[in-house]
Design an enzyme around this catalytic site. Sequence first.
Site, PDB file in Angstrom:
ATOM      1  N   CYS A   1      -9.995 -42.209  -5.551  1.00  0.00           N
ATOM      2  CA  CYS A   1      -9.659 -40.538  -5.550  1.00  0.00           C
ATOM      3  C   CYS A   1      -9.799 -40.144  -4.250  1.00  0.00           C
ATOM      4  O   CYS A   1     -10.901 -40.327  -3.477  1.00  0.00           O
ATOM      5  CB  CYS A   1     -10.686 -40.372  -6.692  1.00  0.00           C
ATOM      6  SG  CYS A   1     -10.541 -38.492  -6.868  1.00  0.00           S
TER       7      CYS A   1
ATOM      8  N   CYS B   1     -16.493 -36.024  -3.508  1.00  0.00           N
ATOM      9  CA  CYS B   1     -17.602 -35.655  -4.289  1.00  0.00           C
ATOM     10  C   CYS B   1     -18.741 -36.634  -3.716  1.00  0.00           C
ATOM     11  O   CYS B   1     -18.367 -37.966  -4.063  1.00  0.00           O
ATOM     12  CB  CYS B   1     -17.301 -35.711  -5.803  1.00  0.00           C
ATOM     13  SG  CYS B   1     -15.685 -34.907  -6.246  1.00  0.00           S
TER      14      CYS B   1
ATOM     15  N   CYS C   1     -19.715 -39.485  -6.417  1.00  0.00           N
ATOM     16  CA  CYS C   1     -18.951 -40.286  -7.207  1.00  0.00           C
ATOM     17  C   CYS C   1     -18.495 -41.711  -6.512  1.00  0.00           C
ATOM     18  O   CYS C   1     -18.146 -41.608  -5.534  1.00  0.00           O
ATOM     19  CB  CYS C   1     -17.467 -39.645  -7.312  1.00  0.00           C
ATOM     20  SG  CYS C   1     -16.437 -40.042  -8.622  1.00  0.00           S
TER      21      CYS C   1
ATOM     22  N   CYS D   1     -12.506 -39.468 -25.400  1.00  0.00           N
ATOM     23  CA  CYS D   1     -12.465 -38.861 -23.956  1.00  0.00           C
ATOM     24  C   CYS D   1     -11.732 -39.724 -23.033  1.00  0.00           C
ATOM     25  O   CYS D   1     -12.453 -41.103 -22.828  1.00  0.00           O
ATOM     26  CB  CYS D   1     -13.936 -38.310 -23.542  1.00  0.00           C
ATOM     27  SG  CYS D   1     -14.723 -37.041 -24.736  1.00  0.00           S
TER      28      CYS D   1
ATOM     29  N   CYS E   1     -10.109 -35.634 -25.702  1.00  0.00           N
ATOM     30  CA  CYS E   1     -10.479 -34.984 -24.419  1.00  0.00           C
ATOM     31  C   CYS E   1      -9.813 -35.762 -23.225  1.00  0.00           C
ATOM     32  O   CYS E   1      -9.823 -37.064 -23.152  1.00  0.00           O
ATOM     33  CB  CYS E   1     -11.993 -34.884 -24.280  1.00  0.00           C
ATOM     34  SG  CYS E   1     -12.729 -33.996 -23.176  1.00  0.00           S
TER      35      CYS E   1
ATOM     36  N   CYS F   1     -14.630 -28.152 -21.990  1.00  0.00           N
ATOM     37  CA  CYS F   1     -15.854 -28.931 -21.639  1.00  0.00           C
ATOM     38  C   CYS F   1     -16.001 -28.898 -20.369  1.00  0.00           C
ATOM     39  O   CYS F   1     -15.510 -29.272 -19.335  1.00  0.00           O
ATOM     40  CB  CYS F   1     -15.251 -30.604 -21.948  1.00  0.00           C
ATOM     41  SG  CYS F   1     -16.639 -31.552 -21.656  1.00  0.00           S
TER      42      CYS F   1
ATOM     43  N   ARG G   1     -24.261 -31.350 -24.155  1.00  0.00           N
ATOM     44  CA  ARG G   1     -24.161 -32.885 -23.990  1.00  0.00           C
ATOM     45  C   ARG G   1     -25.264 -33.734 -23.077  1.00  0.00           C
ATOM     46  O   ARG G   1     -25.487 -33.177 -21.949  1.00  0.00           O
ATOM     47  CB  ARG G   1     -22.798 -33.391 -23.639  1.00  0.00           C
ATOM     48  CG  ARG G   1     -22.755 -34.825 -23.678  1.00  0.00           C
ATOM     49  CD  ARG G   1     -21.181 -35.127 -23.576  1.00  0.00           C
ATOM     50  NE  ARG G   1     -20.428 -34.829 -24.673  1.00  0.00           N
ATOM     51  CZ  ARG G   1     -19.052 -34.606 -24.318  1.00  0.00           C
ATOM     52  NH1 ARG G   1     -18.569 -34.658 -23.312  1.00  0.00           N
ATOM     53  NH2 ARG G   1     -18.528 -34.443 -25.652  1.00  0.00           N
TER      54      ARG G   1
END
Length: 359
Positions: free
Chosen positions: A62, A66, A69, A106, A137, A197, A269
């Site tokens: 990616c 972040c 991550c 998801c 999702c 979400c 959640r």
Amino acid sequence: MTVHHEQLLHAQRHDWTLDEINALFALPFNDLLFQAQQVHRAHFDANAVQVSTLLSIKTGACPEDCKYCPQSGHYNTQLEKEKLLEIEKVVEQAKAAKEAGASRFCMGAAWRSPRDKDLLLVEEMVRQVKAVGLETCMTLGMVDGEQASRLATAGLDYYNHNLDTSPEFYGEIITTRTYSDRLETLSNVRDAGMKVCSGGILGMGEDAKDRSALLQQLAKLSPHPESVPINMLVKVPGTPLENVEDLDPIEFIRAIAVARIMMPQSHVRLSAGREQMNESTQALAFLAGANSIFYGDKLLTTGNPQVDRDRALFTKLGLHPEKRETCESEDTQAARLAQQAQQQVHAERVAELAVDASV
């Protein structure tokens, strides 16, 4: 500062002040959980937990930075890069998830934003997973209005895009995407008619005021997100946050309870980090108003409690999976598809008659 009891129980407010939120966090622990339980029971079955399964459909590389991550291409986390999964493999996983008791499937891809050729495959994944009889999702990074519309047309139920932390602390965690970028994606998702979400990650070195500000931003969304994942940081070697100080579990539970009070009709959640939590901490989270979990061996690339462990914990606590009326049974779906086929035949016949009449 206190909030009126009836407001706590029923109002979907979007004007929470930081003083009000800080006052909730400052309540004695027992009082906070008591208020959260009252709100929870006013809107949900107190012993029902919505169960989702999360699958990484494209892993690693990616371009975002972040700091938490392992999928970021900026850090060396020994994570193997994987191409977009074949649709057949995704459907196999969806069927297994349904058999294990999940009601929502998801799918996450490590993208900044999906490319057109990838979106075509993702749309077909959505259609085929829904055909299994599960809610769907996706988390695909940023999406514009057209992309969101295409996903909604394919039948996507939820789109996940977390705010991660407060606007003030955000720049310490991510520099390749702005806070306004995230809010714009959520706006595009809502405008397309999908459910939202969105939540955050705790334990990234933020202050207590940042946790209050994160929940304030989530509650400002109108309507509130239907699903609010509260994640505990999973510290991954190779990421800049691998040595950050642990967050006190009691502070994490407080955040669950405050989220429940502020967003009374949302599913809160208990998400990433559950692998590191003992049964007592998880039980407190459910008592504080958490009523959704991810079920399965993995949560994207990090560990998640095994299905058998979750089942044992549910039995011990007297919890049960929430039944989702939006999930079609196989019989219901077959009837719907048959009706659509009949409608298509009828439409084609009408068109033929129209042509005959014009001759």
